[in-house]
Design an enzyme around this catalytic site. Structure first.
Site, PDB file in Angstrom:
ATOM      1  CB  SER A 105      -0.694  -0.136   1.072  1.00  0.00           C
ATOM      2  OG  SER A 105      -1.510   1.309   1.564  1.00  0.00           O
TER       3      SER A 105
ATOM      4  CE1 TYR B 184      -4.651  -1.525   5.274  1.00  0.00           C
ATOM      5  CE2 TYR B 184      -3.528   0.352   4.764  1.00  0.00           C
ATOM      6  CZ  TYR B 184      -4.240  -0.774   4.503  1.00  0.00           C
ATOM      7  OH  TYR B 184      -4.513  -1.098   3.085  1.00  0.00           O
TER       8      TYR B 184
END
Length: 217
Positions: free
Chosen positions: A67, A97
């Site tokens: 990501s 995350y």
């Protein structure tokens, strides 16, 4: 299968292998982002770490979802904060995350060391900034700004994943590479490269993943 419950992985794999004799590409793309604080998987791990890293680790090891958080959403320069056992520390929903995305980069690079013996090419990828259900728990002004300025339709993520699956550039000698949107090889932040090559952090994280999933094989 339910990636947030390690007991569901082996039965799903066995079901697949009764119907098919081979699998050519697996993209470990399923994940969660910013769930309600305190969310846990069935084994008691942080829900994001369990779903984004441990479930896919137990399932199979091929392509791993990174990501933009690898570059901008981690709690420190090394990308992840682990304890003496290799377990990531709880740094809050948003930082956790980022740690899961760095964790997938670690898994891809560490497992790439086995490519010569297994023939399996591993790679991690940043699919791109996509407008999907991944953001369903993300609210507030920062989400509104991101949604209006830098998010793309989901099909762009498919472009990245297909390129990472099929590009001839990702030959065995490039196993462990990191792909950028919408299909090109890219570099990792210097601190994360240090975690991969010098500090032992990535090895300890992989050992923790192994310890958490071993009994479910």
């Amino acid at each position: 299968m339910d990636l947030s419950d390690l007991t569901s992985i082996k039965p799903a794999v066995e079901g697949f292998t009764t119907q098919e004799s081979r699998i050519d590409v697996l993209i470990n793309n399923a994940g969660v982002m910013f769930p309600p604080d305190g969310s846990r998987d069935a084994q008691g791990n942080d829900l994001q770490m369990g779903t984004n890293c441990l479930g896919p680790y137990l399932l199979i090891r091929v392509l791993w979802a990174g990501s933009i958080a690898v570059h901008v959403g981690t709690p420190n320069r090394q990308g992840i904060i682990i304890d003496a056992n290799g377990q990531p520390e709880d740094k809050g929903v948003k930082a956790n995350y980022g740690q899961t995305k760095v964790g997938n980069v670690f898994i891809a690079r560490e497992l790439a060391k086995t490519t010569a013996e297994t023939g399996v090419v591993h790679a991690a990828f940043n699919p791109g900034n996509l407008r999907t259900e991944l953001q369903r728990h993300w609210t507030g002004l920062d989400h509104w700004i991101v949604d209006k300025t830098i998010l793309y339709p989901p099909i762009f993520g498919a472009y990245t994943e297909l390129w990472t699956s099929l590009a001839p550039e990702l030959a065995p000698d490039r196993s462990g590479a990191y792909a950028y949107p919408w299909g090109r090889l890219g570099a990792l932040p210097d601190g994360i490269e240090e975690s991969l090559t010098h500090s032992g952090i990535s090895e300890r994280f992989l050992q923790w993943c192994e310890s958490q999933t071993r009994e479910f094989i």
